[in-house]
Write a protein that holds these residues in place. Sequence first.
Motif, PDB file in Angstrom:
ATOM      1  N   TYR A  54      -5.320   4.539  -1.237  1.00 50.66           N
ATOM      2  CA  TYR A  54      -4.871   5.935  -1.185  1.00 50.66           C
ATOM      3  C   TYR A  54      -5.576   6.711  -0.082  1.00 50.66           C
ATOM      4  O   TYR A  54      -4.945   7.467   0.667  1.00 50.66           O
ATOM      5  CB  TYR A  54      -5.101   6.606  -2.544  1.00 50.66           C
ATOM      6  CG  TYR A  54      -4.171   6.094  -3.611  1.00 50.66           C
ATOM      7  CD1 TYR A  54      -2.918   6.650  -3.806  1.00 50.66           C
ATOM      8  CD2 TYR A  54      -4.538   5.025  -4.425  1.00 50.66           C
ATOM      9  CE1 TYR A  54      -2.058   6.173  -4.785  1.00 50.66           C
ATOM     10  CE2 TYR A  54      -3.687   4.532  -5.403  1.00 50.66           C
ATOM     11  CZ  TYR A  54      -2.448   5.112  -5.573  1.00 50.66           C
ATOM     12  OH  TYR A  54      -1.599   4.625  -6.538  1.00 50.66           O
TER      13      TYR A  54
ATOM     14  N   TRP B 167       0.934   4.214  -2.892  1.00 50.66           N
ATOM     15  CA  TRP B 167       0.742   5.639  -2.626  1.00 50.66           C
ATOM     16  C   TRP B 167       1.915   6.453  -3.161  1.00 50.66           C
ATOM     17  O   TRP B 167       1.741   7.572  -3.635  1.00 50.66           O
ATOM     18  CB  TRP B 167       0.588   5.870  -1.127  1.00 50.66           C
ATOM     19  CG  TRP B 167       0.264   7.289  -0.761  1.00 50.66           C
ATOM     20  CD1 TRP B 167      -0.972   7.864  -0.686  1.00 50.66           C
ATOM     21  CD2 TRP B 167       1.206   8.329  -0.445  1.00 50.66           C
ATOM     22  NE1 TRP B 167      -0.859   9.184  -0.329  1.00 50.66           N
ATOM     23  CE2 TRP B 167       0.462   9.496  -0.173  1.00 50.66           C
ATOM     24  CE3 TRP B 167       2.595   8.377  -0.355  1.00 50.66           C
ATOM     25  CZ2 TRP B 167       1.062  10.699   0.172  1.00 50.66           C
ATOM     26  CZ3 TRP B 167       3.195   9.577  -0.020  1.00 50.66           C
ATOM     27  CH2 TRP B 167       2.440  10.719   0.253  1.00 50.66           C
TER      28      TRP B 167
ATOM     29  N   THR C 175      -4.580   7.579   7.657  1.00 54.78           N
ATOM     30  CA  THR C 175      -3.612   7.083   8.640  1.00 54.78           C
ATOM     31  C   THR C 175      -2.602   8.166   8.995  1.00 54.78           C
ATOM     32  O   THR C 175      -2.186   8.291  10.159  1.00 54.78           O
ATOM     33  CB  THR C 175      -2.886   5.841   8.100  1.00 54.78           C
ATOM     34  OG1 THR C 175      -3.851   4.826   7.800  1.00 54.78           O
ATOM     35  CG2 THR C 175      -1.888   5.298   9.116  1.00 54.78           C
TER      36      THR C 175
ATOM     37  N   GLU D 161       0.827  -1.209   0.000  1.00 52.19           N
ATOM     38  CA  GLU D 161       0.000   0.000   0.000  1.00 52.19           C
ATOM     39  C   GLU D 161       0.861   1.257   0.000  1.00 52.19           C
ATOM     40  O   GLU D 161       0.546   2.245  -0.691  1.00 52.19           O
ATOM     41  CB  GLU D 161      -0.931  -0.010   1.218  1.00 52.19           C
ATOM     42  CG  GLU D 161      -2.056  -1.015   1.147  1.00 52.19           C
ATOM     43  CD  GLU D 161      -1.647  -2.440   1.511  1.00 52.19           C
ATOM     44  OE1 GLU D 161      -2.495  -3.339   1.443  1.00 52.19           O
ATOM     45  OE2 GLU D 161      -0.456  -2.657   1.870  1.00 52.19           O
ATOM     46  N   ILE D 162       1.953   1.253   0.769  1.00 48.79           N
ATOM     47  CA  ILE D 162       2.858   2.400   0.775  1.00 48.79           C
ATOM     48  C   ILE D 162       3.476   2.587  -0.600  1.00 48.79           C
ATOM     49  O   ILE D 162       3.570   3.715  -1.117  1.00 48.79           O
ATOM     50  CB  ILE D 162       3.946   2.221   1.856  1.00 48.79           C
ATOM     51  CG1 ILE D 162       3.330   2.288   3.246  1.00 48.79           C
ATOM     52  CG2 ILE D 162       5.040   3.279   1.712  1.00 48.79           C
ATOM     53  CD1 ILE D 162       4.301   1.961   4.371  1.00 48.79           C
TER      54      ILE D 162
ATOM     55  N   PHE E 215      -4.287   5.630   3.340  1.00 52.95           N
ATOM     56  CA  PHE E 215      -2.959   6.176   3.646  1.00 52.95           C
ATOM     57  C   PHE E 215      -3.095   7.581   4.212  1.00 52.95           C
ATOM     58  O   PHE E 215      -2.516   7.904   5.262  1.00 52.95           O
ATOM     59  CB  PHE E 215      -2.098   6.188   2.387  1.00 52.95           C
ATOM     60  CG  PHE E 215      -0.676   6.606   2.627  1.00 52.95           C
ATOM     61  CD1 PHE E 215       0.322   5.666   2.773  1.00 52.95           C
ATOM     62  CD2 PHE E 215      -0.333   7.951   2.714  1.00 52.95           C
ATOM     63  CE1 PHE E 215       1.637   6.051   3.014  1.00 52.95           C
ATOM     64  CE2 PHE E 215       0.975   8.353   2.944  1.00 52.95           C
ATOM     65  CZ  PHE E 215       1.952   7.397   3.098  1.00 52.95           C
ATOM     66  N   ASP E 216      -3.841   8.446   3.535  1.00 52.81           N
ATOM     67  CA  ASP E 216      -3.988   9.829   4.004  1.00 52.81           C
ATOM     68  C   ASP E 216      -4.650   9.883   5.370  1.00 52.81           C
ATOM     69  O   ASP E 216      -4.252  10.672   6.244  1.00 52.81           O
ATOM     70  CB  ASP E 216      -4.795  10.639   2.988  1.00 52.81           C
ATOM     71  CG  ASP E 216      -3.988  10.980   1.748  1.00 52.81           C
ATOM     72  OD1 ASP E 216      -2.753  10.835   1.800  1.00 52.81           O
ATOM     73  OD2 ASP E 216      -4.589  11.393   0.736  1.00 52.81           O
TER      74      ASP E 216
END
Length: 519
Positions: A471, A35, A477, A31-32, A474-475
């Motif tokens: 995405y 992103w 988090t 996932e990182i 992620f933001d």
Amino acid sequence: MAWLHTWSGLVVGWILFAVFVTGTLSYFRPEISQWMRPELRDVKADAHAASKAIAMLQERAPNSPRWFITLPEAREPVVRVTFRDPNGGGEGRRGFKVAVLDPSTGEEVKARETRGGDFFYRFHFELSMKPIWGRWVVGFCAMFMLVAIISGVITHKKIFKDFFTFRPKKGQRSWLDAHNAVGVLALPYHAMITYTGLVTLMFMYMPWGIEANYSDNREAFSKEALGIAAEVKPANQPGTLTDIEPLIEEARRQWNGAHAAFITINNPSDINSRITIRRDTEGQLANSNRNVVFAGTTGELLSVAGEPAPASQTRAVMFGLHMATFSSTTLRWLFTLSGLGGILMVASGLVLWSVKRAPERAKLGYTPFGHRLVEVLNIGVITGLPIAVAAFFYANRLLPVTLAERPGWEVRIFFAAWLLSFVLPMIRPARVAWTTQFVAGAALFAALPAINALTTQAHLGITLAQGNWVYAGFDLTMLAIATLLGLTGWYASRPPGSRKPAKHKASERLNLPAEAERA
């Protein structure tokens, strides 16, 4: 045991903190990486991705002795191909080149170059050192961690009882209660992740059993114990690869419908080519090499790796537990929360060392060099590493996309930000440094979604509406981390005695005169 617990934790505590932070981030490595490549936001998986990847490799690297193809999956929908340059070019001494492909077209995606989540994954067991040295250092620290866990349980005879006891505003007692709580909360996880971390590199740390039984023939050991097919030498006669799709279907049939995850093709342009297809680990606790080998030109089934021997299966289960590749999203988040518990356990232990020696410093009237060194290292590591992680993400968004050696610059910025985090603790009082750097970290993480919105088309306004949780998650988090760091900075800024005592009269609590209370 108390002495052993104290010093086994302190001596390697700063490295263990970094290992826990980057290891916890690694649970979301795909996932990182997604992103950090916003150009791949709309890429979708495709059932014929393998055929298209092979067509691309035949055009771009027909003379390469080996191809590797990572097939798309839900967490990383792109195709990743790696091939060895026969002329010795490419990344690293072994001459490998890497390309990211769109599964639906087979064409290389012109996404920004980045280390992505792989940087945190490699750092947590190599520390960005030469692999052999980094792995030995981390293994040494992991052994100390195991000693600290065992001696900690022995030292705190009432550790489980104390887990339900927290006494705030009691100085050293409060820090010890907090250390006990976060330590016991995920104690099975801490023991598991430390021991299995050592097991993942057991062949490097303890090679003597293999040497005694196989001498220098590591290939025989890999084939017998790990199910890794032996490498076949080329016949130096041209050959054409067969269609890959029927081979994948045959492999799935051998695995009762499980999906293929990885393909290795040796000698792809030779009549003596070999195609090895490895299954994915979805729903499989054991991270073992379950693979099927075919003749590259005829498609003949040559071998199927069966169930590994008990010892190999045990290692595969431990490897799978450590990597958590089998886990669902919910379980992955539970692993992450347990990792956060490990981070807090190490951090509180490091701070507790300084807090316990505060009376000694007060009695001396000055701070000894050793105490001051620990204090600076605590602040620089505990507050500085989050700042460095945020700087790494900022570098991904703000560096020019066409910058040469862009991944290297992301890493340099990470270490530069971390190094700068040690300056303030050296020149300012500890309380000021703690507060300033926690608040700085909170501000950096809080602004990250805004920077993302200004530099890409993959911001919360779009990703939430589309339900793109890689995405958007992620933001969100990043905002959660900012909140946690901000609250910690606020708490650290409060001088001792700034809060009211826990016990006070009801009249004081209600702000009423005593007569009104009696009435």
